[in-house]
Design a protein around this motif. Structure first.
Motif, mmCIF file in Angstrom:
data_model
loop_
_atom_site.group_PDB
_atom_site.id
_atom_site.type_symbol
_atom_site.label_atom_id
_atom_site.label_comp_id
_atom_site.label_asym_id
_atom_site.label_seq_id
_atom_site.Cartn_x
_atom_site.Cartn_y
_atom_site.Cartn_z
ATOM 1 N N THR A 19 0.828 -1.205 0.000
ATOM 2 C CA THR A 19 0.000 0.000 0.000
ATOM 3 C C THR A 19 0.868 1.264 0.000
ATOM 4 O O THR A 19 0.395 2.342 -0.338
ATOM 5 N N TYR A 20 2.129 1.128 0.412
ATOM 6 C CA TYR A 20 3.083 2.241 0.324
ATOM 7 C C TYR A 20 3.810 2.229 -1.018
ATOM 8 O O TYR A 20 4.145 3.288 -1.558
ATOM 9 N N TYR A 21 4.065 1.045 -1.530
ATOM 10 C CA TYR A 21 4.852 0.896 -2.762
ATOM 11 C C TYR A 21 4.086 0.005 -3.739
ATOM 12 O O TYR A 21 4.281 -1.216 -3.779
ATOM 13 N N PRO A 22 3.215 0.593 -4.551
ATOM 14 C CA PRO A 22 2.374 -0.214 -5.445
ATOM 15 C C PRO A 22 3.135 -0.923 -6.560
ATOM 16 O O PRO A 22 2.564 -1.760 -7.262
ATOM 17 N N ASN A 23 4.442 -0.621 -6.693
ATOM 18 C CA ASN A 23 5.228 -1.287 -7.735
ATOM 19 C C ASN A 23 5.803 -2.622 -7.286
ATOM 20 O O ASN A 23 6.615 -3.227 -7.980
ATOM 21 N N LEU A 24 5.371 -3.107 -6.117
ATOM 22 C CA LEU A 24 5.879 -4.381 -5.613
ATOM 23 C C LEU A 24 5.052 -5.559 -6.105
ATOM 24 O O LEU A 24 3.822 -5.486 -6.175
ATOM 25 N N ASP A 25 5.736 -6.660 -6.402
ATOM 26 C CA ASP A 25 5.093 -7.941 -6.680
ATOM 27 C C ASP A 25 5.368 -8.861 -5.495
ATOM 28 O O ASP A 25 6.519 -9.043 -5.097
ATOM 29 N N ILE A 26 4.312 -9.437 -4.916
ATOM 30 C CA ILE A 26 4.469 -10.264 -3.706
ATOM 31 C C ILE A 26 3.804 -11.631 -3.867
ATOM 32 O O ILE A 26 3.418 -12.264 -2.892
ATOM 33 N N ASP A 27 3.681 -12.081 -5.098
ATOM 34 C CA ASP A 27 2.897 -13.293 -5.373
ATOM 35 C C ASP A 27 3.662 -14.605 -5.261
ATOM 36 O O ASP A 27 3.057 -15.667 -5.220
ATOM 37 N N LEU A 28 5.000 -14.545 -5.233
ATOM 38 C CA LEU A 28 5.775 -15.789 -5.215
ATOM 39 C C LEU A 28 6.005 -16.278 -3.784
ATOM 40 O O LEU A 28 6.785 -15.702 -3.022
ATOM 41 N N ALA A 29 5.299 -17.340 -3.408
ATOM 42 C CA ALA A 29 5.443 -17.930 -2.070
ATOM 43 C C ALA A 29 6.635 -18.875 -2.052
ATOM 44 O O ALA A 29 6.893 -19.585 -3.023
ATOM 45 N N ILE A 30 7.373 -18.889 -0.925
ATOM 46 C CA ILE A 30 8.536 -19.779 -0.835
ATOM 47 C C ILE A 30 8.491 -20.678 0.402
ATOM 48 O O ILE A 30 9.481 -21.332 0.714
ATOM 49 N N SER A 31 7.363 -20.689 1.111
ATOM 50 C CA SER A 31 7.274 -21.548 2.300
ATOM 51 C C SER A 31 5.907 -22.201 2.362
ATOM 52 O O SER A 31 4.964 -21.781 1.674
ATOM 53 N N PHE A 32 5.781 -23.213 3.195
ATOM 54 C CA PHE A 32 4.488 -23.825 3.444
ATOM 55 C C PHE A 32 3.624 -22.844 4.242
ATOM 56 O O PHE A 32 4.124 -21.950 4.911
ATOM 57 N N ASP A 33 2.314 -23.049 4.164
ATOM 58 C CA ASP A 33 1.404 -22.219 4.947
ATOM 59 C C ASP A 33 1.593 -22.485 6.431
ATOM 60 O O ASP A 33 1.801 -23.625 6.857
#
Length: 455
Positions: A208-222
């Motif tokens: 919400t501060y930096y809309p140019n971020l992509d955060i879709d790649l998960a690297i751990s189990f839930d």
């Protein structure tokens, strides 16, 4: 009788053997209702609890407040040092409920009752959209990439992932205590580093501060996490779970979710209204009228308004600040703004000037040029965080009466646990980047206004 009451207060909520009846010494739901107060335990963080402009805020705080209201009781917040301290305080009877996303583990399930919403978290790669690097879509694409993380669970996960992939991830461990995990996210957004790792809820908030971020790649189990109470408080646990289930789509709950994880925290800005006519905004006459009351150059007051609202009288911030000068509701009331007039330009400026004058009294011994910077910082963060930064500056050998390169350094460091848990800090976690930039931007723009706009 007095001795018995004292004994009950000290013992708090003790474990018992499955009885549905409330034993003497427990502090379950009925006792909370009788006392009129729900005491929640939490941690300072950007997603749980913090103080902003003199107001308690945070997603977990707001949910706790809504839950307490549903019970018909007042909310009291106690902040622990870390997760271990949270559990210790709960078991010692210092609070009724942990209002924090506590990981669900076998170890803690033996001694706690998890309750409330069953939150699913996982770690994600934070990367920049539209940068030089192609957006990563699969963990195998991390091979050969440079990832920067702080010591702890993110580093541990990357090390394990590197082993799983057969090696090749370039893991850079950032050890300095002057850089927080959220600082690394900012550096990704600015293109200074290519990648970092964080939890998905923290990533959502920072987007919400930096809309140019992509955060879709998960690297751990839930990882499941939720609130928790003591083992012998089943009725409180049941009430919390039922409240979450019934209210997860309520207007208040949705508004809190939107405030922290969806609404943009940045304000769009436009140029000077008319350089040819020497006008900064439509409100220049009001700035000139009221700036005199505090001995400010009206162009400085205009620069403050520009940063706060882009001269938009209808602006409402993510935190609920309103109007031209973006005063928080409680501050507006305290400064005499009539109800419903928060977005009236003159009322907003008049109240802001009154607030600035009162704030300046706390820094009356500083030289005028320094006083302005400390007042601006307090306007943005709330005076408590500035006083914390001053105390830290003094402790670490800097000049607590000089803002640039001294106190401003420690307002930045208040986002780091090593500093906001320091005994000299009284106001906990704060995202100091905004205040640091706020003061620099307003003073720099003021210098530009002075060059271009006549007094």
């Amino acid at each position: 009788m007095a001795a018995l009451l004292l004994l009950l207060a000290v013992t708090g909520c003790r474990n018992h053997t499955g009885s549905q009846e409330t034993e003497a010494g427990t502090h379950d739901l009925q006792q909370i209702k009788d006392s009129g107060q729900l005491v929640v335990l939490t941690l300072y963080s950007s997603t749980s609890y913090f103080n902003y402009r003199g107001q308690e805020m945070g997603f977990q705080y707001e949910l706790s407040e809504q839950f307490a209201k549903s019970l018909g009781v007042e909310l009291k917040v106690k902040v622990a040092r870390n997760v271990k301290d949270l559990i210790r305080k709960l078991q010692a009877g210092e609070g009724d409920l942990i209002a924090y996303t506590l990981p669900v583990t076998k170890e803690w399930k033996d001694s706690l009752l998890y309750c409330g919403e069953d939150v699913i978290t996982h770690q994600v790669v934070v990367q920049r959209k539209g940068g030089r690097n192609k957006t990563l879509k699969d963990v195998t694409e991390l091979i050969g990439k440079d990832i920067y993380v702080k010591p702890g669970k993110y580093h541990e996960r990357l090390v394990n992932l590197d082993k799983e992939l057969g090696g090749g991830i370039h893991i850079h461990l950032v050890r300095g205590d002057s850089v927080s995990a959220e600082d690394l996210i900012e550096q990704v957004a600015q293109g200074k580093i290519p990648y970092t790792v964080t939890d998905n809820d923290i990533a959502r908030l920072n987007r919400t501060y930096y809309p140019n971020l992509d955060i879709d790649l998960a690297i751990s189990f839930d990882q499941r996490s939720s609130w928790a109470v003591r083992k012998d408080c089943p009725q409180l646990a049941k009430a919390a779970s039922e409240w979450h289930k019934a209210n997860s789509t309520s207007p208040d709950y949705k508004a809190s979710t939107k405030r922290y994880f969806e609404i943009s925290k940045s304000t769009p800005h436009t140029p000077i209204l008319s350089l040819r006519e020497g006008r900064i905004s439509h409100y220049d006459d009001l700035f000139k009228k009221y700036a005199k009351e505090i001995g400010w150059d009206w162009r400085l007051l205009a620069s403050l308004a520009y940063t706060e609202s882009n001269f938009d009288t209808t602006a409402v911030s993510w935190a609920g600040a309103k109007g031209l000068m973006q005063l928080m509701p409680s501050t507006a009331r305290a400064m005499g703004v009539p109800p419903g007039k928060e977005q009236n330009a003159e009322e907003s400026i008049k109240a802001a000037v009154k607030y600035i004058g009162k704030t300046a009294q706390s820094f009356k011994n500083l030289p005028p040029e320094e006083q302005v910077k400390f007042v601006l910082a307090s306007y943005n963060s709330g005076i408590g965080h500035v006083q914390d930064a001053m105390a830290l500056a003094e402790k670490y050998g800097k000049d607590k009466n000089v803002w640039k390169d001294n106190v401003e350094k420690y307002i930045l460091l208040k986002a780091n646990e090593e500093y906001f848990t320091d005994p000299v800090c009284k106001n906990g976690y704060f995202r100091g980047t905004e205040t640091y930039n706020f003061v620099r931007e307003i003073t720099a723009r003021y210098e530009q206004y002075k060059k271009k706009i006549k007094e």
